[in-house]
Design a protein around this motif. Structure first.
Motif, PDB file in Angstrom:
ATOM      1  N   TYR A 230       0.821  -1.223   0.000  1.00  0.00           N
ATOM      2  CA  TYR A 230       0.000   0.000   0.000  1.00  0.00           C
ATOM      3  C   TYR A 230       0.847   1.262   0.000  1.00  0.00           C
ATOM      4  CZ  TYR A 230      -3.184  -3.726   0.901  1.00  0.00           C
ATOM      5  OH  TYR A 230      -3.859  -4.918   0.784  1.00  0.00           O
ATOM      6  N   SER A 231       1.942   1.237   0.742  1.00  0.00           N
ATOM      7  CA  SER A 231       2.789   2.441   0.800  1.00  0.00           C
ATOM      8  C   SER A 231       3.998   2.334  -0.130  1.00  0.00           C
ATOM      9  CB  SER A 231       3.296   2.656   2.231  1.00  0.00           C
ATOM     10  OG  SER A 231       4.233   1.642   2.576  1.00  0.00           O
ATOM     11  N   ASN A 232       4.366   1.110  -0.482  1.00  0.00           N
ATOM     12  CA  ASN A 232       5.630   0.881  -1.205  1.00  0.00           C
ATOM     13  C   ASN A 232       6.817   1.500  -0.475  1.00  0.00           C
ATOM     14  OD1 ASN A 232       4.639  -0.638  -3.456  1.00  0.00           O
ATOM     15  ND2 ASN A 232       3.615   1.258  -4.088  1.00  0.00           N
ATOM     16  N   PHE A 233       6.707   1.547   0.830  1.00  0.00           N
ATOM     17  CA  PHE A 233       7.776   2.071   1.674  1.00  0.00           C
ATOM     18  C   PHE A 233       8.252   0.901   2.537  1.00  0.00           C
ATOM     19  CE2 PHE A 233       9.374   4.732   5.262  1.00  0.00           C
ATOM     20  CZ  PHE A 233      10.224   5.531   4.520  1.00  0.00           C
ATOM     21  N   ASN A 234       9.508   0.532   2.370  1.00  0.00           N
ATOM     22  CA  ASN A 234      10.038  -0.673   3.023  1.00  0.00           C
ATOM     23  C   ASN A 234      10.910  -0.287   4.209  1.00  0.00           C
ATOM     24  OD1 ASN A 234       8.984  -2.111   0.726  1.00  0.00           O
ATOM     25  ND2 ASN A 234      10.779  -1.349  -0.368  1.00  0.00           N
ATOM     26  N   VAL A 235      10.544  -0.788   5.362  1.00  0.00           N
ATOM     27  CA  VAL A 235      11.310  -0.450   6.568  1.00  0.00           C
ATOM     28  C   VAL A 235      11.821  -1.737   7.209  1.00  0.00           C
ATOM     29  CG1 VAL A 235      11.282   0.802   8.766  1.00  0.00           C
ATOM     30  CG2 VAL A 235       9.751   1.518   6.921  1.00  0.00           C
ATOM     31  N   GLY A 236      13.065  -1.695   7.648  1.00  0.00           N
ATOM     32  CA  GLY A 236      13.646  -2.829   8.367  1.00  0.00           C
ATOM     33  C   GLY A 236      14.166  -2.360   9.708  1.00  0.00           C
TER      34      GLY A 236
ATOM     35  N   SER B 256      10.226  -6.282   9.809  1.00  0.00           N
ATOM     36  CA  SER B 256       9.945  -5.323   8.738  1.00  0.00           C
ATOM     37  C   SER B 256       8.476  -4.926   8.838  1.00  0.00           C
ATOM     38  CB  SER B 256      10.236  -5.960   7.377  1.00  0.00           C
ATOM     39  OG  SER B 256       9.509  -7.160   7.239  1.00  0.00           O
ATOM     40  N   ASN B 257       8.119  -3.830   8.172  1.00  0.00           N
ATOM     41  CA  ASN B 257       6.719  -3.393   8.263  1.00  0.00           C
ATOM     42  C   ASN B 257       5.802  -4.370   7.540  1.00  0.00           C
ATOM     43  OD1 ASN B 257       8.082  -2.270   5.995  1.00  0.00           O
ATOM     44  ND2 ASN B 257       6.463  -0.767   5.678  1.00  0.00           N
ATOM     45  N   GLN B 258       4.678  -4.618   8.158  1.00  0.00           N
ATOM     46  CA  GLN B 258       3.697  -5.581   7.651  1.00  0.00           C
ATOM     47  C   GLN B 258       2.372  -4.845   7.509  1.00  0.00           C
ATOM     48  OE1 GLN B 258       4.621  -8.838   6.879  1.00  0.00           O
ATOM     49  NE2 GLN B 258       6.682  -8.084   7.316  1.00  0.00           N
ATOM     50  N   GLU B 259       1.980  -4.580   6.272  1.00  0.00           N
ATOM     51  CA  GLU B 259       0.783  -3.772   6.042  1.00  0.00           C
ATOM     52  C   GLU B 259      -0.457  -4.651   5.866  1.00  0.00           C
ATOM     53  OE1 GLU B 259       1.812  -1.014   2.905  1.00  0.00           O
ATOM     54  OE2 GLU B 259       3.132   0.091   4.269  1.00  0.00           O
ATOM     55  N   ASN B 260      -1.602  -3.994   5.840  1.00  0.00           N
ATOM     56  CA  ASN B 260      -2.869  -4.707   5.748  1.00  0.00           C
ATOM     57  C   ASN B 260      -3.862  -3.851   4.979  1.00  0.00           C
ATOM     58  OD1 ASN B 260      -5.624  -5.698   6.810  1.00  0.00           O
ATOM     59  ND2 ASN B 260      -4.181  -7.174   7.666  1.00  0.00           N
TER      60      ASN B 260
ATOM     61  N   LEU C 276       1.589  -3.153  10.965  1.00  0.00           N
ATOM     62  CA  LEU C 276       2.506  -2.797  12.061  1.00  0.00           C
ATOM     63  C   LEU C 276       3.857  -2.360  11.502  1.00  0.00           C
ATOM     64  CD1 LEU C 276       2.138  -2.837  15.160  1.00  0.00           C
ATOM     65  CD2 LEU C 276       3.355  -5.021  15.190  1.00  0.00           C
ATOM     66  N   CYS C 277       4.456  -1.390  12.181  1.00  0.00           N
ATOM     67  CA  CYS C 277       5.769  -0.868  11.780  1.00  0.00           C
ATOM     68  C   CYS C 277       6.867  -1.909  12.059  1.00  0.00           C
ATOM     69  CB  CYS C 277       6.118   0.373  12.576  1.00  0.00           C
ATOM     70  SG  CYS C 277       5.064   1.787  12.257  1.00  0.00           S
ATOM     71  N   ALA C 278       7.957  -1.770  11.324  1.00  0.00           N
ATOM     72  CA  ALA C 278       9.107  -2.669  11.458  1.00  0.00           C
ATOM     73  C   ALA C 278       9.647  -2.700  12.893  1.00  0.00           C
ATOM     74  CB  ALA C 278      10.211  -2.209  10.510  1.00  0.00           C
ATOM     75  N   GLU C 279       9.717  -1.550  13.519  1.00  0.00           N
ATOM     76  CA  GLU C 279      10.312  -1.465  14.863  1.00  0.00           C
ATOM     77  C   GLU C 279       9.542  -2.321  15.857  1.00  0.00           C
ATOM     78  OE1 GLU C 279       9.590   0.947  12.788  1.00  0.00           O
ATOM     79  OE2 GLU C 279      10.806   2.743  13.106  1.00  0.00           O
ATOM     80  N   ARG C 280       8.182  -2.231  15.779  1.00  0.00           N
ATOM     81  CA  ARG C 280       7.386  -2.996  16.737  1.00  0.00           C
ATOM     82  C   ARG C 280       7.384  -4.483  16.399  1.00  0.00           C
ATOM     83  NH1 ARG C 280       2.025   0.230  16.965  1.00  0.00           N
ATOM     84  NH2 ARG C 280       2.956   1.255  15.140  1.00  0.00           N
TER      85      ARG C 280
ATOM     86  N   PRO D  69      17.730   9.961   7.325  1.00  0.00           N
ATOM     87  CA  PRO D  69      17.223   8.876   8.173  1.00  0.00           C
ATOM     88  C   PRO D  69      15.741   9.056   8.491  1.00  0.00           C
ATOM     89  CG  PRO D  69      19.123   9.973   9.189  1.00  0.00           C
ATOM     90  CD  PRO D  69      18.778  10.752   7.973  1.00  0.00           C
ATOM     91  N   ILE D  70      15.019   7.942   8.602  1.00  0.00           N
ATOM     92  CA  ILE D  70      13.646   8.047   9.121  1.00  0.00           C
ATOM     93  C   ILE D  70      13.688   7.736  10.606  1.00  0.00           C
ATOM     94  CG2 ILE D  70      12.554   7.467   6.913  1.00  0.00           C
ATOM     95  CD1 ILE D  70      11.703   4.779   8.575  1.00  0.00           C
ATOM     96  N   SER D  71      12.751   8.342  11.305  1.00  0.00           N
ATOM     97  CA  SER D  71      12.701   8.217  12.754  1.00  0.00           C
ATOM     98  C   SER D  71      11.432   7.454  13.138  1.00  0.00           C
ATOM     99  CB  SER D  71      12.685   9.648  13.317  1.00  0.00           C
ATOM    100  OG  SER D  71      13.079   9.654  14.635  1.00  0.00           O
ATOM    101  N   PRO D  72      11.472   6.667  14.200  1.00  0.00           N
ATOM    102  CA  PRO D  72      10.296   5.868  14.555  1.00  0.00           C
ATOM    103  C   PRO D  72       9.060   6.736  14.825  1.00  0.00           C
ATOM    104  CG  PRO D  72      12.150   5.390  16.033  1.00  0.00           C
ATOM    105  CD  PRO D  72      12.588   6.485  15.133  1.00  0.00           C
ATOM    106  N   CYS D  73       7.890   6.203  14.475  1.00  0.00           N
ATOM    107  CA  CYS D  73       6.633   6.930  14.734  1.00  0.00           C
ATOM    108  C   CYS D  73       6.391   6.997  16.245  1.00  0.00           C
ATOM    109  CB  CYS D  73       5.465   6.245  14.016  1.00  0.00           C
ATOM    110  SG  CYS D  73       4.909   4.731  14.828  1.00  0.00           S
ATOM    111  N   GLY D  74       5.405   7.761  16.635  1.00  0.00           N
ATOM    112  CA  GLY D  74       5.120   7.956  18.061  1.00  0.00           C
ATOM    113  C   GLY D  74       4.821   6.644  18.780  1.00  0.00           C
TER     114      GLY D  74
HETATM  115  N1  THU Z   1       6.817   2.560   8.988  1.00  0.00           N
HETATM  116  C1  THU Z   1       7.655   1.775   9.732  1.00  0.00           C
HETATM  117  O1  THU Z   1       7.651   0.542   9.624  1.00  0.00           O
HETATM  118  N2  THU Z   1       8.498   2.389  10.591  1.00  0.00           N
HETATM  119  C2  THU Z   1       8.636   3.739  10.714  1.00  0.00           C
HETATM  120  O2  THU Z   1       9.462   4.199  11.499  1.00  0.00           O
HETATM  121  C3  THU Z   1       7.786   4.632   9.923  1.00  0.00           C
HETATM  122  C4  THU Z   1       6.764   3.989   9.083  1.00  0.00           C
HETATM  123  C5  THU Z   1       5.948   1.895   8.014  1.00  0.00           C
HETATM  124  C6  THU Z   1       4.487   1.900   8.329  1.00  0.00           C
HETATM  125  C7  THU Z   1       3.902   1.749   6.950  1.00  0.00           C
HETATM  126  O3  THU Z   1       3.897   0.367   6.602  1.00  0.00           O
HETATM  127  C8  THU Z   1       4.880   2.451   6.035  1.00  0.00           C
HETATM  128  O4  THU Z   1       6.082   2.534   6.762  1.00  0.00           O
HETATM  129  C9  THU Z   1       4.446   3.841   5.605  1.00  0.00           C
HETATM  130  O5  THU Z   1       4.114   4.619   6.694  1.00  0.00           O
END
Ligand code: THU
Length: 160
Positions: free
Chosen positions: A41-47, A61-65, A72-76, A108-113
């Motif tokens: 959905y986002s085509n944004f890959n996070v590890g 890694s991020n697992q979308e739905n 859920l985000c990669a960090e969690r 760098p990207i920073s973790p969400c809240g």
């Molecule tokens: N995302 C992460 O996995 N970690 C972050 O720190 C920011 C965002 C994911 C959530 C979603 O799957 C995608 O990136 C776009 O927001």
């Protein structure tokens, strides 16, 4: 009226070669993990790669739905898995890497809240600060403690 100022110290590295071997390995593990993202959905890959006290590196890694908030985000993903599989191992550090259609993110990207809140819980759980490495192609940020990413946090101490 009084004011308070909260400072955050961030170390900036211009290349991974400025990092020690363990930190380089952790970033590399986070980059590899981003390739397992499920992000149609986002085509944004996070590890994310989590280094534990026993030397184990756990990745996620991020697992979308299709129901977006269910993802859920990669960090969690990485931290919850680490805490579930190795409940007695404190976290030493976490690295986060991300790519989009153009390749690795430049900055760098920073973790969400929500992820910061989970980082903080893990830090409190093991009563030990851990570092966060945020990897960008142009530079890398290192923050020495999860609490520095979440000033004025809500934590277990507020429940007492
Ligand atoms: N995302 C992460 O996995 N970690 C972050 O720190 C920011 C965002 C994911 C959530 C979603 O799957 C995608 O990136 C776009 O927001």
């Amino acid at each position: 009226m009084k004011t308070i100022t909260i400072d955050t110290t961030i170390s900036i590295y211009n290349s991974t070669t400025e990092l020690n071997q363990t930190e380089q390995q952790l970033i590399s593990a986070a980059q590899d993990a981003s390739k397992t993202a499920y992000s149609p959905y986002s085509n944004f890959n996070v590890g994310a790669a989590v280094l534990l006290e026993n030397g184990t590196i756990v990745t996620g890694s991020n697992q979308e739905n299709a129901a977006y908030p269910s993802g859920l985000c990669a960090e969690r993903v990485a931290l919850f898995y680490a805490n579930a599989q190795f409940p007695n191992e404190a976290v030493i550090g976490i690295a986060i890497a991300a790519s989009n259609a153009n390749g690795w993110v430049k900055t760098p990207i920073s973790p969400c809240g929500a992820c910061r809140q989970v980082l903080l819980e893990t830090e409190h759980r093991y009563q030990q600060d851990f570092y966060t490495l945020l990897s960008g192609e142009s530079y890398i940020y290192k923050i020495n403690a999860a609490k520095d990413l979440l000033p004025l946090c809500f934590s277990d101490e507020n429940l007492l």
